[in-house]
Design a protein around this motif. Structure first.
Motif, PDB file in Angstrom:
ATOM      1  N   LYS A 152      -0.275  -3.050  18.421  1.00  0.00           N
ATOM      2  CA  LYS A 152      -0.239  -3.233  16.968  1.00  0.00           C
ATOM      3  C   LYS A 152       1.084  -3.792  16.451  1.00  0.00           C
ATOM      4  CE  LYS A 152      -4.214  -0.598  15.683  1.00  0.00           C
ATOM      5  NZ  LYS A 152      -4.809   0.624  15.151  1.00  0.00           N
ATOM      6  N   GLY A 187      -0.310   1.519  20.235  1.00  0.00           N
ATOM      7  CA  GLY A 187       0.986   1.395  19.563  1.00  0.00           C
ATOM      8  C   GLY A 187       1.669   0.076  19.890  1.00  0.00           C
ATOM      9  N   LEU A 231      -6.637  11.558  12.387  1.00  0.00           N
ATOM     10  CA  LEU A 231      -6.859  10.820  13.639  1.00  0.00           C
ATOM     11  C   LEU A 231      -8.346  10.669  13.931  1.00  0.00           C
ATOM     12  CD1 LEU A 231      -4.075  12.251  16.005  1.00  0.00           C
ATOM     13  CD2 LEU A 231      -4.151   9.996  14.963  1.00  0.00           C
ATOM     14  N   ARG A 276       9.978   6.139   8.881  1.00  0.00           N
ATOM     15  CA  ARG A 276      10.818   5.867   7.716  1.00  0.00           C
ATOM     16  C   ARG A 276      10.150   4.884   6.746  1.00  0.00           C
ATOM     17  NH1 ARG A 276      17.034   3.972   8.386  1.00  0.00           N
ATOM     18  NH2 ARG A 276      17.446   3.599   6.180  1.00  0.00           N
ATOM     19  N   GLY A 277       9.442   3.905   7.321  1.00  0.00           N
ATOM     20  CA  GLY A 277       8.742   2.917   6.490  1.00  0.00           C
ATOM     21  C   GLY A 277       7.714   3.584   5.584  1.00  0.00           C
ATOM     22  N   PHE A 278       7.018   4.584   6.119  1.00  0.00           N
ATOM     23  CA  PHE A 278       6.001   5.300   5.344  1.00  0.00           C
ATOM     24  C   PHE A 278       6.671   6.162   4.268  1.00  0.00           C
ATOM     25  CE2 PHE A 278       3.941   4.106   9.198  1.00  0.00           C
ATOM     26  CZ  PHE A 278       2.640   3.851   8.841  1.00  0.00           C
ATOM     27  N   TYR A 306      10.876  -0.977   8.262  1.00  0.00           N
ATOM     28  CA  TYR A 306      11.007   0.171   9.162  1.00  0.00           C
ATOM     29  C   TYR A 306       9.722   0.425   9.957  1.00  0.00           C
ATOM     30  CZ  TYR A 306      15.102   1.027   6.296  1.00  0.00           C
ATOM     31  OH  TYR A 306      16.292   0.889   5.638  1.00  0.00           O
ATOM     32  N   ILE A 307       8.689  -0.339   9.649  1.00  0.00           N
ATOM     33  CA  ILE A 307       7.418  -0.131  10.359  1.00  0.00           C
ATOM     34  C   ILE A 307       7.299  -1.073  11.563  1.00  0.00           C
ATOM     35  CG2 ILE A 307       4.897  -0.427  10.151  1.00  0.00           C
ATOM     36  CD1 ILE A 307       5.133   0.844   7.343  1.00  0.00           C
ATOM     37  N   TYR A 308       7.649  -2.345  11.361  1.00  0.00           N
ATOM     38  CA  TYR A 308       7.572  -3.319  12.464  1.00  0.00           C
ATOM     39  C   TYR A 308       8.962  -3.655  12.988  1.00  0.00           C
ATOM     40  CZ  TYR A 308       2.672  -4.182  11.376  1.00  0.00           C
ATOM     41  OH  TYR A 308       1.327  -4.040  11.177  1.00  0.00           O
ATOM     42  N   MET A 322      -8.140  -3.624   1.382  1.00  0.00           N
ATOM     43  CA  MET A 322      -7.299  -2.554   1.925  1.00  0.00           C
ATOM     44  C   MET A 322      -5.869  -3.058   1.938  1.00  0.00           C
ATOM     45  SD  MET A 322      -9.396  -1.550   5.295  1.00  0.00           S
ATOM     46  CE  MET A 322     -11.173  -1.588   5.256  1.00  0.00           C
ATOM     47  N   PHE A 323      -5.009  -2.326   1.262  1.00  0.00           N
ATOM     48  CA  PHE A 323      -3.624  -2.784   1.210  1.00  0.00           C
ATOM     49  C   PHE A 323      -2.735  -1.660   0.704  1.00  0.00           C
ATOM     50  CE2 PHE A 323      -0.363  -5.926  -0.536  1.00  0.00           C
ATOM     51  CZ  PHE A 323       0.076  -6.295   0.719  1.00  0.00           C
ATOM     52  N   SER A 354      -3.654   2.383   9.280  1.00  0.00           N
ATOM     53  CA  SER A 354      -4.042   2.626  10.671  1.00  0.00           C
ATOM     54  C   SER A 354      -3.991   1.349  11.505  1.00  0.00           C
ATOM     55  CB  SER A 354      -5.407   3.318  10.759  1.00  0.00           C
ATOM     56  OG  SER A 354      -6.375   2.523  10.171  1.00  0.00           O
ATOM     57  N   THR A 355      -3.702   0.212  10.874  1.00  0.00           N
ATOM     58  CA  THR A 355      -3.521  -1.023  11.649  1.00  0.00           C
ATOM     59  C   THR A 355      -2.049  -1.197  12.062  1.00  0.00           C
ATOM     60  OG1 THR A 355      -3.053  -2.508   9.782  1.00  0.00           O
ATOM     61  CG2 THR A 355      -5.362  -2.127  10.311  1.00  0.00           C
ATOM     62  N   PHE A 356      -1.175  -0.286  11.606  1.00  0.00           N
ATOM     63  CA  PHE A 356       0.250  -0.365  11.974  1.00  0.00           C
ATOM     64  C   PHE A 356       0.492   0.398  13.278  1.00  0.00           C
ATOM     65  CE2 PHE A 356       1.358  -0.185   7.139  1.00  0.00           C
ATOM     66  CZ  PHE A 356       0.843  -1.450   6.991  1.00  0.00           C
ATOM     67  N   PRO A 357       1.600   0.112  13.949  1.00  0.00           N
ATOM     68  CA  PRO A 357       1.914   0.887  15.153  1.00  0.00           C
ATOM     69  C   PRO A 357       2.074   2.379  14.798  1.00  0.00           C
ATOM     70  CG  PRO A 357       3.411  -0.988  14.908  1.00  0.00           C
ATOM     71  CD  PRO A 357       2.610  -0.924  13.663  1.00  0.00           C
ATOM     72  N   ASN A 358       1.305   3.229  15.464  1.00  0.00           N
ATOM     73  CA  ASN A 358       1.289   4.681  15.191  1.00  0.00           C
ATOM     74  C   ASN A 358       1.103   5.000  13.707  1.00  0.00           C
ATOM     75  OD1 ASN A 358       1.788   5.364  17.923  1.00  0.00           O
ATOM     76  ND2 ASN A 358       3.919   4.772  17.605  1.00  0.00           N
ATOM     77  N   SER A 381      -6.597   3.469   5.667  1.00  0.00           N
ATOM     78  CA  SER A 381      -7.310   2.539   6.531  1.00  0.00           C
ATOM     79  C   SER A 381      -6.392   1.365   6.911  1.00  0.00           C
ATOM     80  CB  SER A 381      -8.539   2.046   5.774  1.00  0.00           C
ATOM     81  OG  SER A 381      -9.186   1.062   6.467  1.00  0.00           O
ATOM     82  N   TYR A 382      -5.688   0.837   5.922  1.00  0.00           N
ATOM     83  CA  TYR A 382      -4.750  -0.272   6.170  1.00  0.00           C
ATOM     84  C   TYR A 382      -3.611   0.198   7.086  1.00  0.00           C
ATOM     85  CZ  TYR A 382      -1.486  -4.088   5.016  1.00  0.00           C
ATOM     86  OH  TYR A 382      -0.620  -5.149   5.089  1.00  0.00           O
ATOM     87  N   LYS A 411      -7.339   2.208  -0.385  1.00  0.00           N
ATOM     88  CA  LYS A 411      -7.697   2.392   1.036  1.00  0.00           C
ATOM     89  C   LYS A 411      -6.471   2.251   1.935  1.00  0.00           C
ATOM     90  CE  LYS A 411     -12.282   0.604   0.123  1.00  0.00           C
ATOM     91  NZ  LYS A 411     -13.151  -0.538   0.241  1.00  0.00           N
ATOM     92  N   TRP A 412      -5.387   2.868   1.502  1.00  0.00           N
ATOM     93  CA  TRP A 412      -4.124   2.760   2.233  1.00  0.00           C
ATOM     94  C   TRP A 412      -4.232   3.305   3.665  1.00  0.00           C
ATOM     95  CZ3 TRP A 412       0.511   1.064   3.370  1.00  0.00           C
ATOM     96  CH2 TRP A 412       1.357   1.859   4.123  1.00  0.00           C
ATOM     97  N   ARG A 467      -1.402   6.131  11.705  1.00  0.00           N
ATOM     98  CA  ARG A 467      -1.984   7.373  11.171  1.00  0.00           C
ATOM     99  C   ARG A 467      -0.992   8.535  11.305  1.00  0.00           C
ATOM    100  NH1 ARG A 467      -8.451   7.227  11.852  1.00  0.00           N
ATOM    101  NH2 ARG A 467      -8.666   5.020  12.232  1.00  0.00           N
ATOM    102  N   SER A 478       9.485  -0.973   2.943  1.00  0.00           N
ATOM    103  CA  SER A 478       8.692  -0.120   3.826  1.00  0.00           C
ATOM    104  C   SER A 478       8.470  -0.806   5.180  1.00  0.00           C
ATOM    105  CB  SER A 478       7.354   0.182   3.130  1.00  0.00           C
ATOM    106  OG  SER A 478       6.420   0.700   4.007  1.00  0.00           O
ATOM    107  N   LYS A 497       7.668   3.996   1.429  1.00  0.00           N
ATOM    108  CA  LYS A 497       6.490   3.673   0.599  1.00  0.00           C
ATOM    109  C   LYS A 497       6.152   4.853  -0.329  1.00  0.00           C
ATOM    110  CE  LYS A 497       1.893   4.576   0.574  1.00  0.00           C
ATOM    111  NZ  LYS A 497       1.374   5.907   0.783  1.00  0.00           N
TER     112      LYS A 497
END
Lengths: 210, 285
Positions: B75, B72, A206, A2-4, B102-104, B85-86, A66-70, A63-64, A60-61, A72, B99, A7
C-alpha cells in the motif's frame, strides 16, 4: 499513526473554541462557588471526538483510510491516543484552575481532594470512552447513538438496583483493606479498560467490510 | 515480474450478488480500462483488490506480492481514487498534506502543492466548498503525490467537464511514461478509455466477459448491420451477440476480416466500447 492524529486534530480544532468557553465557564463557576462541574471538561473531550466519527462516517473515511499502509490499525490508535491526550489536557487545566481558585479563597489548600477529584473524573471519562468507542466501531456512529444510550441507561438501572439491594456500608467495609491503594487501583483499572476497549475497537474495524 | 497486478479466480458472494472467478492481469507500464454497467462488480472487485472487503477465495498479487500478507508494504506504492470515499469534508488541502506526509514515506509535498496550483485549488479552502470536479481533482492530486507505482481509480473523471477530463487524462499518460507504473481505471466514460487504455477488461454481472488489448478489441471486433433474411444465413458460432431493432439486426462479430471472408457483406462498422458494452449486455446469442 501521526498522520491520522494530524487529521483528527485538524477535524476537532473548530471545537477548541467551545472547550475554551467551557474553561472560562468552569473558572467563573469555581470562583462564585457554584456546583462542581470539574467533570465537564474531560467529558467534553470525548464528546468532541465523537463528533469526528460523524464526519468520518459521512465521507466514508475508514474505508478510504484502509487503502493506506496499516490504515485501519493506525486510524483506531490515533483516535484513542488523541482522546486520551485531550482528556489529560482538560484534566490538567481543570486541576490547575481548581488549585488556583482554592488558593485565592483559603490559605489551607485541599490538594489531596482536588487531585482525587481529577483522578475520579479521568477514570469516569475513560469508562465512558471505553464503552462508547467499540460500539461506534462495531455499529457506526448513527446506530451507536441508540446503543450507547441503552448501555448507559442500562448501567444506571443496574447501579440503582444494586444500591437498593447491596449494603453499601458493608461493601465498603469489605474493600477497606484496599484503602491506601485506591489511586493505583483506579489507574490500573483505567489502563485495563482502555486497552480492552482499544483491542475490541481494533478487532471490529479490522473485520469490517465497507 | 511482468505483471503489476494479477487477479486469479477471485470470488466474493453477497446475498444478491457475487463476483465469480474474476481473473485478469495488468502488465507493467499499461493502463487497463475496467468497464461494465452499474452494479456489474467493478467497485466490488476494486475493493477486494484493496482489501476493503474480504474475498471468499482467489489470489491477488500486487507487485508480485500477496495482497493480504504483504498489505502494508504494497500500500506504500498504491494511489487510489474511490467513488465517494475521501478525507472528511471539513478539512482543507493543507490538512490533507499535513496528514499524508506522515502516512506515506514517499509523500512529496512539493508535488502535491504543484498539483493544487495547476488545478487552481485553494489550499486553505474546506473540501465541502469545492465543486464536484474540483474535489475529484484534489482526490487525484492526493493519489499521485506519494509517487505510487500502481494507481487504482474508480470513476476518477466522473463529474468533470471535457477540459478538466482532458487535463487529467494527460496526467495519467505522463504517469505511465515510467514503465514501472500501471493504472487500473474503472470508468463509464468509454471515450476517455479509447484514448488512453492499453487493455480493456469488461465485467458483467460479476463475471469477466473479456480482457484484451484495446487495439485488438477496436480493430478486430465489428458490427454487421443486416436484415432478417441475411441474419438467418449467419452461423451462430460466427457471431458473439446480436440485437434486433425495428430497422434490422446489429450483429457483433469477433473478427471482422474472417467474417468478411465467409459472408458477403459490404460494410462492417468499427466498434466503440459503448457499442461493445451495449451488445454484450443487451444482445442475445
Amino acid at each position: 499513526m501521526r498522520g491520522f492524529m494530524m487529521k483528527d486534530l485538524a477535524m476537532i480544532k473548530s471545537n477548541f473554541k467551545l472547550l475554551a468557553i467551557l474553561i472560562i465557564v468552569y473558572a467563573v463557576m469555581g470562583v462564585t462557588d457554584e456546583m462542581d462541574i470539574s467533570f465537564i471538561l474531560p467529558f467534553m473531550s470525548v464528546m468532541v471526538m465523537i463528533s469526528s466519527f460523524s464526519y468520518d462516517e459521512f465521507n466514508k473515511w475508514e474505508s478510504y483510510a484502509s487503502t493506506f499502509p496499516n490504515g485501519r490499525k493506525n486510524s483506531v490508535r490515533a483516535k484513542y491516543l488523541i482522546t486520551i491526550l485531550l482528556i489529560l489536557l482538560m484534566a490538567v487545566i481543570t486541576t490547575v484552575l481548581s488549585l488556583f481558585i482554592a488558593h485565592s479563597k483559603t490559605s489551607s489548600l485541599a490538594y489531596e481532594n482536588i487531585l482525587l477529584t481529577t483522578l475520579g473524573n479521568i477514570f469516569a471519562t475513560i469508562i465512558v470512552l471505553s464503552l462508547m468507542y467499540p460500539i461506534i466501531y462495531k455499529l457506526g456512529i448513527e446506530k451507536a447513538r441508540i446503543a450507547i444510550f441503552v448501555t448507559i441507561f442500562g448501567i444506571a438501572i443496574i447501579g440503582g438496583i444494586l444500591i437498593n439491594y447491596v449494603d453499601l456500608a458493608k461493601f465498603l467495609n469489605v474493600l477497606s483493606p484496599l484503602e491506601n491503594y485506591w489511586v493505583f487501583i483506579i489507574i490500573g483499572l483505567g489502563i485495563v479498560f482502555i486497552y480492552t476497549s482499544y483491542r475490541l475497537s481494533l478487532h471490529f474495524l479490522l473485520k469490517k467490510e465497507f | 515480474m511482468k505483471n503489476i497486478l494479477e487477479v486469479k479466480n477471485l470470488n466474493k458472494k453477497y446475498d444478491d450478488f457475487a463476483l465469480k472467478n474474476i481473473t485478469f492481469d495488468l502488465p507493467k507500464g499499461m493502463i487497463m480500462g475496467f468497464i461494465g454497467e452499474n452494479g456489474a462488480g467493478k467497485t466490488t472487485t476494486i475493493k477486494a483488490i484493496l482489501n476493503i472487503i474480504k474475498k471468499d477465495s482467489g489470489e491477488i498479487k500486487i507487485f508480485g506480492l500477496d495482497s493480504k500478507r504483504d498489505e502494508g508494504k504494497i500500500k506504500e506504492d498504491i494511489g487510489v481514487v474511490l467513488d465517494d470515499m475521501f478525507y472528511p469534508e471539513i478539512l482543507t488541502p493543507n490538512d490533507i498534506n499535513n496528514s499524508m506526509k506522515y502516512i506515506y514515506k514517499n509523500w512529496d509535498e512539493k508535488m502535491f502543492n504543484s498539483y493544487l496550483k495547476d488545478f487552481s485549488l485553494n489550499p486553505k479552502q474546506q473540501i465541502k466548498k469545492f465543486s464536484k470536479g474540483m474535489r475529484k481533482k484534489l482526490e487525484i492530486a492526493t493519489a499521485l503525490a506519494h509517487h505510487p507505482k500502481l494507481l487504482i481509480l474508480d470513476e476518477p473523471t466522473s463529474g468533470l467537464d471535457p477540459i478538466a477530463r482532458s487535463e487529467i487524462i494527460d496526467i495519467f499518460q505522463d504517469f505511465i511514461q515510467d514503465e514501472e507504473c500501471s493504472i487500473l481505471l474503472s470508468s463509464h466514460i468509454t471515450t476517455d478509455l479509447e484514448r488512453i487504455a492499453d487493455y480493456i477488461t469488461f465485467i458483467n454481472d460479476g463475471e469477466i466477459v473479456l480482457s484484451k488489448t484495446c487495439d485488438e478489441l477496436l480493430d478486430k471486433y465489428g458490427i454487421v448491420k443486416c436484415r432478417e433474411k441475411e441474419f438467418k444465413d449467419i452461423n451462430k458460432e460466427d457471431y458473439v451477440k446480436y440485437k434486433k431493432d425495428r430497422y434490422g439486426y446489429e450483429v457483433l462479430v469477433e473478427n471482422k476480416r474472417d467474417f468478411k471472408k465467409r459472408y458477403d457483406v459490404e460494410v462492417i462498422d468499427k466498434i466503440t466500447l459503448d457499442d461493445l458494452m451495449l451488445l454484450m449486455i443487451k444482445g442475445v446469442k
